[in-house]
Every structure is written in structure tokens, then in C-alpha cells.
Write a protein that holds these residues in place. Structure first.
Motif, PDB file in Angstrom:
ATOM      1  N   TRP A 242       0.737  -1.214   0.145  1.00  0.00           N
ATOM      2  CA  TRP A 242      -0.015  -0.009  -0.101  1.00  0.00           C
ATOM      3  C   TRP A 242       0.827   1.280  -0.145  1.00  0.00           C
ATOM      4  N   LEU A 243       0.231   2.436  -0.438  1.00  0.00           N
ATOM      5  CA  LEU A 243       1.120   3.676  -0.264  1.00  0.00           C
ATOM      6  C   LEU A 243       0.050   4.828   0.077  1.00  0.00           C
ATOM      7  N   ASP A 244       0.822   5.900   0.587  1.00  0.00           N
ATOM      8  CA  ASP A 244       0.050   7.217   0.896  1.00  0.00           C
ATOM      9  C   ASP A 244       1.110   8.099   0.800  1.00  0.00           C
ATOM     10  N   ILE A 245       0.751   9.441   0.064  1.00  0.00           N
ATOM     11  CA  ILE A 245       1.522  10.583  -0.170  1.00  0.00           C
ATOM     12  C   ILE A 245       1.041  11.779   0.611  1.00  0.00           C
ATOM     13  N   HIS A 246       1.868  12.339   1.236  1.00  0.00           N
ATOM     14  CA  HIS A 246       1.549  13.536   2.101  1.00  0.00           C
ATOM     15  C   HIS A 246       2.699  14.741   1.905  1.00  0.00           C
ATOM     16  N   GLU A 247       2.192  15.797   1.085  1.00  0.00           N
ATOM     17  CA  GLU A 247       3.091  16.897   0.945  1.00  0.00           C
ATOM     18  C   GLU A 247       4.189  16.358   0.031  1.00  0.00           C
ATOM     19  N   GLY A 248       4.104  15.422  -0.803  1.00  0.00           N
ATOM     20  CA  GLY A 248       5.082  15.135  -2.010  1.00  0.00           C
ATOM     21  C   GLY A 248       5.818  13.992  -1.221  1.00  0.00           C
ATOM     22  N   ILE A 249       5.868  13.590  -0.022  1.00  0.00           N
ATOM     23  CA  ILE A 249       6.402  12.630   0.476  1.00  0.00           C
ATOM     24  C   ILE A 249       5.678  11.256   0.479  1.00  0.00           C
ATOM     25  N   LEU A 250       6.428  10.430  -0.165  1.00  0.00           N
ATOM     26  CA  LEU A 250       5.824   8.936  -0.458  1.00  0.00           C
ATOM     27  C   LEU A 250       6.335   7.954   0.740  1.00  0.00           C
ATOM     28  N   ASN A 251       4.992   7.300   1.039  1.00  0.00           N
ATOM     29  CA  ASN A 251       5.212   6.442   2.136  1.00  0.00           C
ATOM     30  C   ASN A 251       4.704   4.964   1.669  1.00  0.00           C
ATOM     31  N   VAL A 252       5.651   3.950   1.686  1.00  0.00           N
ATOM     32  CA  VAL A 252       5.288   2.633   1.213  1.00  0.00           C
ATOM     33  C   VAL A 252       5.325   1.615   2.214  1.00  0.00           C
TER      34      VAL A 252
ATOM     35  N   GLU B  62       7.143  -7.450   3.627  1.00  0.00           N
ATOM     36  CA  GLU B  62       8.017  -7.705   4.918  1.00  0.00           C
ATOM     37  C   GLU B  62       7.667  -7.064   6.010  1.00  0.00           C
ATOM     38  N   GLY B  63       6.537  -6.103   6.014  1.00  0.00           N
ATOM     39  CA  GLY B  63       6.434  -5.128   7.102  1.00  0.00           C
ATOM     40  C   GLY B  63       7.193  -3.977   7.287  1.00  0.00           C
ATOM     41  N   ARG B  64       7.754  -3.696   6.243  1.00  0.00           N
ATOM     42  CA  ARG B  64       8.605  -2.353   6.065  1.00  0.00           C
ATOM     43  C   ARG B  64       7.884  -1.203   5.733  1.00  0.00           C
ATOM     44  N   LEU B  65       8.319   0.004   6.169  1.00  0.00           N
ATOM     45  CA  LEU B  65       8.021   1.243   5.845  1.00  0.00           C
ATOM     46  C   LEU B  65       8.919   2.048   5.083  1.00  0.00           C
ATOM     47  N   THR B  66       8.765   2.336   3.915  1.00  0.00           N
ATOM     48  CA  THR B  66       9.983   3.240   3.248  1.00  0.00           C
ATOM     49  C   THR B  66       9.459   4.555   2.760  1.00  0.00           C
TER      50      THR B  66
ATOM     51  N   TRP C  10      14.432   7.274   4.381  1.00  0.00           N
ATOM     52  CA  TRP C  10      14.617   6.361   5.655  1.00  0.00           C
ATOM     53  C   TRP C  10      13.624   5.067   5.352  1.00  0.00           C
ATOM     54  N   ALA C  11      13.839   4.213   6.187  1.00  0.00           N
ATOM     55  CA  ALA C  11      13.114   3.107   6.189  1.00  0.00           C
ATOM     56  C   ALA C  11      13.085   2.407   7.649  1.00  0.00           C
ATOM     57  N   ARG C  12      12.103   1.786   8.014  1.00  0.00           N
ATOM     58  CA  ARG C  12      11.891   1.003   9.334  1.00  0.00           C
ATOM     59  C   ARG C  12      11.209  -0.323   8.966  1.00  0.00           C
ATOM     60  N   ARG C  13      11.648  -1.317  10.004  1.00  0.00           N
ATOM     61  CA  ARG C  13      10.599  -2.666   9.952  1.00  0.00           C
ATOM     62  C   ARG C  13       9.821  -2.542  10.965  1.00  0.00           C
ATOM     63  N   SER C  14       8.583  -2.814  10.992  1.00  0.00           N
ATOM     64  CA  SER C  14       7.676  -2.742  11.944  1.00  0.00           C
ATOM     65  C   SER C  14       7.565  -4.256  12.643  1.00  0.00           C
ATOM     66  N   GLN C  15       7.038  -4.524  13.839  1.00  0.00           N
ATOM     67  CA  GLN C  15       6.929  -5.795  14.320  1.00  0.00           C
ATOM     68  C   GLN C  15       6.160  -6.865  13.651  1.00  0.00           C
ATOM     69  N   GLY C  16       5.523  -6.610  12.686  1.00  0.00           N
ATOM     70  CA  GLY C  16       4.785  -7.463  11.886  1.00  0.00           C
ATOM     71  C   GLY C  16       4.818  -7.321  10.401  1.00  0.00           C
TER      72      GLY C  16
ATOM     73  N   VAL D  31       3.735   8.804  10.557  1.00  0.00           N
ATOM     74  CA  VAL D  31       3.314   8.009   9.478  1.00  0.00           C
ATOM     75  C   VAL D  31       2.693   6.757  10.003  1.00  0.00           C
ATOM     76  N   TYR D  32       1.530   6.257   9.820  1.00  0.00           N
ATOM     77  CA  TYR D  32       0.762   5.187  10.695  1.00  0.00           C
ATOM     78  C   TYR D  32       0.668   4.055   9.717  1.00  0.00           C
TER      79      TYR D  32
END
Length: 484
Positions: A195-205, A209-213, A223-229, A242-243
């Protein structure tokens, strides 16, 4: 690797890097005086660019120059088909018949012809995207206005103010705000997009694997983070966080990548997410939608359905909460969690939904965009067995169709800029081609978010409008034309 006879030769190169690196191919074929370049992600058909030169000698020289440029960037000779393509996951869904005693008051229904997940509804249009790469725009009465033909399946549609973006299985995110769609972002090959979301030109993916890019407006990794699930089917963003929703709950991260703000386990893995100003809503596999405080992550309310929740949405401010389940039913709750009604969709389970002006728009498992009259009067009549006859929307015979530009040659040209036009120029800066405004009245140091495929050092373009975005850059609105 080169092959061919004395008149036709082909050079095939690949660039495949570990981690978050590239996973692309570049192929140059020379046939007499014609040079054909095919490029894209490994495993995909790619995009084509063909150029005819005055002589075969000049064609060979141009091809050699192109190959040399790619080799210097790290591309190497390879054999096509030996490397695996990027991983692509489609949600595996089942859809059972509804157990509701009444059917929702459907006003109209549009069959896209393929499984569909993407939906967006704004003041003027309804947008729906399907697995075949088609995105259709309709008016609120179901009239089909246009079609965008993208190279790969549409994962989701998201909006950032009045810019509309389609995230596709080829790893690109296309800006559909103009007649000419263009790839605004190109996501790393090792990211299996969910899934994706865009806020003020910043793309969140969010990904399998449970990552956020997080990628900025210049298509550069932040930046990127790997969540618990794993299996992160939800990502929503605003100024404060970013949720990220996954099978272990919802995690909020600081927008600048500074770290985790909170984590809340949910009742079941998250399958869909929605947001309002002060809360996020997570639809889960354990038959509930849960409302979480954006500030603390506290679960503020739970909305109970009778099957796994595939989608959810709210009316403005969260006054009403809607949900679509795996059993082809759609629900409405009040803010506190009291179920107000449950009705059958009449055509599969809702994989995405959006509420607007007393109407609930659904994309169902059979690939249809469905408009439901969610007004109090219409729902009360439906519960008593009285519903309108749903109109089946048909495609217009001469429907305008728009495809992405794959090269500068595909963009319309102008001999000179019209009076008062906005002109931008591509410039080489620190190894990257950036775009700046050269017209008066704009900050010439700011970058312009611009199609990467048509950036060439020294090239100038005319754009219809530029809008200032938070963070100090310009976004294009309207058509793009090249100055000769």
C-alpha cells in the motif's frame, strides 16, 4: 552481451544491487540506421524508445555512447531471463454471499473488466484502478470520462491535495493529475508493495515484509523502518506521523524518521486503514474496525462486523464509520460503535471504499466500482426491501485514453513559449538532472517535481501551472510541452 548479424546487433545490460538498490535492465538494438532502446525493471516488458539516424554509422556511434554511459553507471552485460523479476503480491481474498436480509441501495455500477483495489473520489470525479493497469475516471453520476492505460496492475490510488497517484506492480507511482501521466516515483525492486500514501510530496510505502519506506518528492530514498509484523496493508500519513498497519497492529513513526512514537496491537492483523484528523481506523482479519488515537495510539472504539474486514471509511470527522467484510456485506456504525445497519453489496466484497456526500463508493471483488445511496432515507427504504434499479454503466464508444510518456519525443512540442507561460529547465547538478523554473516570479533555486523519463540536461519545457509544496519545491499541474 551482444548478438546479431552484420546489420542487426543487440546489447543487453543489467544493474542489480543488493538491499534497496536498483534492479533494472537496458537493451540497445541497432538495425541499420535505427536504434531501439528497451529499458525497465528486470522481468518486465519495459518501455521502448526508437530513434532513426541519417546513417548506419551514426546509429552505431549513438548506440555505443548509450551503452558506455550505462556501463559507467554500473550496468554490466547479462543474459536476459536469468535474474528473477521483482516480487509482486496480490491480496488473496475470498468473498462469500452476504448474510444480510436486505441489499444496499445501489445507484450505479461500473465493471472495470479486471480485479480492482484502487479508488478515489473527489469533488468532481470518481477514480478506479484495476489489475490490468486501467484507471478510469467517472463523474458522480457514473458517466465514464477518460481512461489511463498504465504498464502494470494498479495497487492503489492515493491523493495529495488535488494530485492523484496510482501505485503499480511495476514499482512505479504514476502522477495522473494531467492528461499525460508520468512516473513520479520509482520504488526499489526489493520492495514488494502492499500500500501507499502521499503527504505533501513525501511517498510512504508499506510492503510484504512489514517495512515502511519513505521517499521524497525528488524520488530519493529518505528512511526506512521494519515494524513488528509482516504483511503491511495499511499506511497513512499526516504532519505528525506515519501510521503503519501490519499483522501485529499499528505503529506510528516520526515523519522525519526519528523513531517509533507508539505501537498498538490490534484485534487481528490489519487489512485496511483509514484516517481522520485525530484518529486512524484499522480494519482487521478478526472482524473489527478499531479507532486509534493519533496522539497516543489508544484504542478509542471498536466496530464489530460478522466477517474479516477488507475495507473501511468514515464520513467527515468520523461521525459515521463504514466497513466492508469478506461476506459481501457493508456496515454503518455511529461514532461510539453502535451498529446502525448491515446490507449486502449485491456484487462481491468491498476491497476499498470512500464516503462522500451521502454516497458510499465501493470497489468490489468482481472488479466493479459501485455507488451506494447511503442517505438515511435510502437505507431505511432498503431495509424494508425497496431499492432502486442499479444502472449498469457502459464505456463510451470514443473514450479518451492516455498512456505515460516513455521519452521526450512522446511529449507535444512548441516552437516558442506562449506569452505568460511558465518555463522550466533541466540542469545537471551533482550527477543528477534537476528541474528549475526560469520564468519570473518563482524561486529559481527550488526543484520541480518532474517526469524522470523526459529529463535531459538543457531541455526546456512549458507547464500549465506550478504549485508551491511544503518543504520548498514546486509541483506541476496540467500539461507539459517541450520547447524546441
Amino acid at each position: 552481451m551482444s548478438t546479431g548479424s552484420s546489420t542487426v546487433s543487440t546489447t543487453y545490460l543489467e544493474l542489480s544491487q543488493d538491499g534497496d538498490g536498483a534492479h533494472k535492465f537496458y537493451e540497445v538494438t541497432v538495425d541499420g540506421a535505427v536504434v531501439t532502446v528497451r529499458y525497465g525493471r528486470i522481468g518486465a516488458a519495459g518501455q521502448l524508445q526508437t530513434t532513426t539516424f541519417p546513417t548506419a554509422e551514426k546509429a552505431r556511434a549513438a548506440a555505443a555512447k548509450k551503452v558506455g554511459e550505462k556501463v559507467r553507471k554500473g550496468y554490466a552485460p547479462a543474459v536476459a531471463g536469468q535474474r528473477a523479476p521483482r516480487s509482486v503480491t496480490r491480496r488473496q481474498v475470498t468473498s462469500a454471499p452476504s448474510t444480510a436480509r436486505a441489499v444496499a441501495p445501489v445507484l450505479w455500477r461500473f465493471a472495470t473488466g479486471s480485479s480492482a483495489f484502487g479508488i478515489h473520489v473527489d469533488d468532481d470525479h470518481c477514480w478506479v484502478g484495476n489489475q490490468s493497469g486501467d484507471v478510469y475516471t467517472l463523474d458522480h453520476d457514473g458517466g465514464v470520462l477518460a481512461r489511463f492505460s498504465l504498464p502494470d496492475g494498479v495497487k492503489c490510488l492515493v491523493a495529495d491535495e488535488f494530485w492523484i497517484y496510482a501505485g503499480c506492480d511495476d514499482g512505479k507511482v504514476y502522477d495522473l493529475s494531467s492528461k499525460l501521466p508520468f512516473a513520479a516515483y520509482d520504488i526499489s525492486a526489493d520492495v514488494d508493495i502492499f500500500w501507499l500514501d502521499i503527504h505533501e510530496g513525501i511517498l510512504n510505502v508499506s510492503d510484504r515484509e512489514g517495512r515502511l519506506t519513505v521517499i521524497d518528492h525528488e524520488d530519493e530514498h529518505q528512511w526506512a523502518r521494519r515494524s513488528q509484523g509482516e504483511h503491511a496493508w495499511m499506511v497513512r500519513a499526516d504532519d505528525r506521523a506515519v501510521y503503519h498497519g501490519h499483522h501485529a497492529g499499528v505503529t506510528a513513526y516520526a515523519p522525519d524518521g526519528g523513531g517509533e512514537l507508539w505501537h498498538t496491537p490490534t484485534r487481528g492483523g490489519v487489512l485496511f486503514g483509514w484516517q481522520e484528523d485525530d484518529a486512524v481506523y484499522a480494519g482487521t482479519a478478526h472482524r473489527v474496525v478499531q479507532r486509534l488515537s493519533k496522539a497516543t495510539g489508544t484504542v478509542e472504539a471498536t466496530y464489530s462486523c460478522d466477517s474479516a474486514v477488507y475495507s473501511c471509511a468514515t464520513s467527515p470527522g468520523g461521525r459515521f464509520v463504514f466497513a466492508g467484510d469478506a461476506s459481501s456485506s457493508v456496515y454503518c456504525f455511529d461514532r461510539d460503535g453502535t451498529r446502525l445497519w448491515k446490507l449486502g453489496t449485491g456484487g462481491g466484497s468491498a476491497l476499498s471504499m470512500q464516503y462522500r456526500d451521502d454516497r458510499l463508493y465501493l470497489v468490489t471483488t468482481d472488479g466493479s466500482l459501485v455507488c451506494v445511496d447511503a442517505s438515511e432515507t435510502a437505507v431505511a427504504a432498503a431495509q424494508q426491501g425497496t431499492v432502486p434499479v442499479a444502472r449498469d454503466v457502459k464505456l463510451a464508444a470514443a473514450l479518451p485514453t492516455y498512456a505515460p510518456a516513455t521519452a521526450a519525443a512522446a511529449v507535444a512540442t512548441l516552437a516558442q513559449a506562449p506569452s505568460g507561460a511558465i518555463v522550466v529547465e533541466c540542469v545537471q547538478e551533482a550527477g543528477r538532472v534537476r528541474v528549475h523554473v526560469v520564468s519570473d516570479g518563482y524561486d529559481t533555486s527550488w526543484n520541480v517535481q518532474f517526469p524522470r523519463e523526459i529529463r535531459e540536461p538543457g531541455a526546456r519545457y512549458v507547464v500549465d501551472a506550478l504549485h508551491t509544496a511544503a518543504g520548498g519545491f514546486y509541483r506541476v499541474r496540467g500539461d507539459i510541452r517541450r520547447l524546441l
